[in-house]
Scaffold this motif. Structure first.
Motif, mmCIF file in Angstrom:
data_model
loop_
_atom_site.group_PDB
_atom_site.id
_atom_site.type_symbol
_atom_site.label_atom_id
_atom_site.label_comp_id
_atom_site.label_asym_id
_atom_site.label_seq_id
_atom_site.Cartn_x
_atom_site.Cartn_y
_atom_site.Cartn_z
ATOM 1 N N LYS A 8 0.726 -1.169 -0.226
ATOM 2 C CA LYS A 8 0.056 0.051 -0.002
ATOM 3 C C LYS A 8 0.890 1.258 -0.064
ATOM 4 O O LYS A 8 0.755 2.324 -0.641
ATOM 5 N N GLU A 9 1.698 1.066 0.963
ATOM 6 C CA GLU A 9 2.960 2.469 0.951
ATOM 7 C C GLU A 9 3.521 2.569 -0.512
ATOM 8 O O GLU A 9 3.766 3.725 -0.926
ATOM 9 N N LEU A 10 4.161 1.404 -1.075
ATOM 10 C CA LEU A 10 4.743 1.522 -2.370
ATOM 11 C C LEU A 10 3.959 1.952 -3.307
ATOM 12 O O LEU A 10 4.463 2.928 -4.256
ATOM 13 N N LYS A 11 2.494 1.693 -3.682
ATOM 14 C CA LYS A 11 1.659 2.230 -4.371
ATOM 15 C C LYS A 11 1.601 3.489 -4.059
ATOM 16 O O LYS A 11 1.431 4.329 -5.184
ATOM 17 N N TYR A 12 1.426 3.984 -3.066
ATOM 18 C CA TYR A 12 0.952 5.477 -2.698
ATOM 19 C C TYR A 12 2.352 6.257 -3.280
ATOM 20 O O TYR A 12 2.063 7.257 -3.866
ATOM 21 N N GLN A 13 3.472 5.759 -2.745
ATOM 22 C CA GLN A 13 4.941 6.652 -3.197
ATOM 23 C C GLN A 13 5.048 6.607 -4.554
ATOM 24 O O GLN A 13 5.375 7.914 -5.118
ATOM 25 N N PHE A 14 4.518 5.689 -5.211
ATOM 26 C CA PHE A 14 4.814 5.931 -6.982
ATOM 27 C C PHE A 14 3.732 6.547 -7.541
ATOM 28 O O PHE A 14 3.825 6.757 -8.615
ATOM 29 N N SER A 16 2.469 9.184 -5.895
ATOM 30 C CA SER A 16 2.496 10.807 -5.017
ATOM 31 C C SER A 16 3.411 11.753 -5.829
ATOM 32 O O SER A 16 4.213 11.664 -6.575
ATOM 33 N N LEU A 17 3.190 13.100 -5.434
ATOM 34 C CA LEU A 17 3.734 14.247 -5.908
ATOM 35 C C LEU A 17 5.070 14.150 -5.542
ATOM 36 O O LEU A 17 6.227 14.598 -6.129
ATOM 37 N N THR A 18 5.578 13.575 -4.202
ATOM 38 C CA THR A 18 6.858 13.526 -3.659
ATOM 39 C C THR A 18 7.901 12.674 -4.398
ATOM 40 O O THR A 18 9.180 13.043 -4.350
ATOM 41 N N ILE A 19 7.283 11.625 -5.255
ATOM 42 C CA ILE A 19 8.083 10.809 -5.815
ATOM 43 C C ILE A 19 8.673 11.733 -7.142
ATOM 44 O O ILE A 19 9.692 11.149 -7.507
ATOM 45 N N ILE A 20 7.880 12.594 -7.628
ATOM 46 C CA ILE A 20 8.187 13.463 -8.651
ATOM 47 C C ILE A 20 9.469 14.362 -8.139
ATOM 48 O O ILE A 20 10.390 14.357 -8.878
ATOM 49 N N ILE A 21 9.460 14.734 -6.986
ATOM 50 C CA ILE A 21 10.515 15.564 -6.322
ATOM 51 C C ILE A 21 11.710 14.828 -6.192
ATOM 52 O O ILE A 21 12.724 15.202 -6.806
ATOM 53 N N LEU A 22 11.739 13.544 -5.905
ATOM 54 C CA LEU A 22 12.766 12.530 -5.849
ATOM 55 C C LEU A 22 13.191 12.268 -7.012
ATOM 56 O O LEU A 22 14.614 12.237 -7.535
ATOM 57 N N ILE A 23 12.412 11.921 -8.122
ATOM 58 C CA ILE A 23 12.819 11.487 -9.447
ATOM 59 C C ILE A 23 13.591 12.567 -10.108
ATOM 60 O O ILE A 23 14.691 12.503 -10.595
ATOM 61 N N ILE A 130 12.838 1.266 -0.370
ATOM 62 C CA ILE A 130 12.917 0.555 -1.662
ATOM 63 C C ILE A 130 12.479 1.719 -2.962
ATOM 64 O O ILE A 130 12.931 1.574 -3.947
ATOM 65 N N THR A 131 11.711 2.408 -2.612
ATOM 66 C CA THR A 131 11.160 3.427 -3.472
ATOM 67 C C THR A 131 12.326 4.004 -3.988
ATOM 68 O O THR A 131 12.536 4.441 -5.381
ATOM 69 N N ALA A 132 13.159 4.781 -3.169
ATOM 70 C CA ALA A 132 14.264 5.459 -3.444
ATOM 71 C C ALA A 132 15.279 4.507 -4.180
ATOM 72 O O ALA A 132 15.894 5.152 -5.096
ATOM 73 N N LEU A 133 15.530 3.215 -3.425
ATOM 74 C CA LEU A 133 16.378 2.378 -4.110
ATOM 75 C C LEU A 133 16.176 2.190 -5.637
ATOM 76 O O LEU A 133 17.212 2.091 -6.388
ATOM 77 N N ILE A 134 15.125 2.078 -5.955
ATOM 78 C CA ILE A 134 14.702 1.730 -7.408
ATOM 79 C C ILE A 134 15.047 2.582 -8.217
ATOM 80 O O ILE A 134 15.467 2.395 -9.234
#
Length: 266
Positions: A8-14, A16-23, A130-134
């Motif tokens: 659920k958290e993994l799906k949320y992160q990918f 979300s707007l925050t994942i755009i900031i990280l990418i 794992i989100t960041a590591l990917i």
């Protein structure tokens, strides 16, 4: 239940707007810094010059080829640049993880006794890391592909695991530490802004390139050099990475305990 929380958290992160900031931040550091260095200096000195500087450049490259199979040397530079970016921008992924559910009215999940604090916090933590590591592994794959092309062009052998190796050994402990520290801070202060502010201050201190002392959670080695020049610093860096990996685990359990108390479990 752990798996459900994790996915659920993994799906949320990918999504979300925050994942755009990280990418965006990761690819900006990669493109403007690492790729920028490659475009400026290239990899193999092929200049027809015979001056002293040209001779020194050729000797250094030959040492890098012999000791590092080229990519290990460049992977250290890669880890330096990406570590700087992830060392701060990772906090935008993790700063609101534990306070977010309360804001969206998920108290029935947070405060239920059916899910242990360890499974709840641990599942979210693993998903965030794992989100960041990917993202970093994707960038490392692109760097490996670039050097594969270089190898085919020059005939020089490279290490195909170098960028992945330094991602795990140098960058992953940084990701873990930022996540763990932000978890503790958001539970203590009950908001996600404070972790961002504190992380920024600590980040500014840690990106100082002059040394890799134990108080700095980001590894700095901003040069393309053969292993023989890196070796004197290897032990210090190894100790630093072990320390922050262990500290990250300790902080995670602190966050679990604090979260457990917040739920009313003693």
């Amino acid at each position: 239940m752990f798996g459900k929380i994790f996915f659920k958290e993994l799906k949320y992160q990918f999504t979300s707007l925050t994942i755009i900031i990280l990418i965006v931040s990761t690819f900006l550091f990669y493109d403007t810094q690492f790729i920028g260095d490659l475009k400026r200096d290239w990899v193999k000195p092929i200049s027809p010059r015979t001056d002293t500087k040209a001779v020194e450049e050729k000797k250094e490259y030959e040492a890098i080829l012999k000791e590092d199979k080229v990519t290990n040397s460049y992977a250290r530079l890669f880890a330096d640049y990406i570590g700087i970016g992830l060392g701060f921008f990772m906090v935008f992924v993790t700063a609101f993880t534990l306070v977010r559910d309360k804001r969206y009215g998920s108290n029935e999940l947070i405060y239920t006794r059916e899910v242990s604090s360890l499974k709840y916090v641990g599942g979210k933590y693993l998903a965030d890391v794992i989100t960041a590591l990917i993202i970093v592994l994707v960038v490392a794959g692109h760097a490996t592909w670039l050097f594969h092309g270089f190898s085919k062009l020059t005939g020089d052998s490279i290490s195909y695991t170098a960028f992945y190796k330094y991602t795990i050994l140098w960058i992953l402990p940084t990701i873990m530490f930022v996540a763990s520290l932000s978890y503790v801070l958001q539970v203590v202060f009950d908001n996600g802004i404070v972790p961002i502010i504190i992380q920024f201050i600590y980040w500014m201190y840690s990106i100082d390139i002059h040394n890799n002392q134990i108080t700095k959670y980001i590894i700095r080695f901003n040069e393309i050099a053969p292993y023989s020049q890196f070796q004197p610093l290897e032990h210090t860096i190894f100790v630093n990475r072990i320390f922050y990996t262990l500290l990250s685990i300790v902080l995670l359990f602190v966050a679990v305990k604090l979260w457990d108390r917040k739920r009313g479990k003693f």
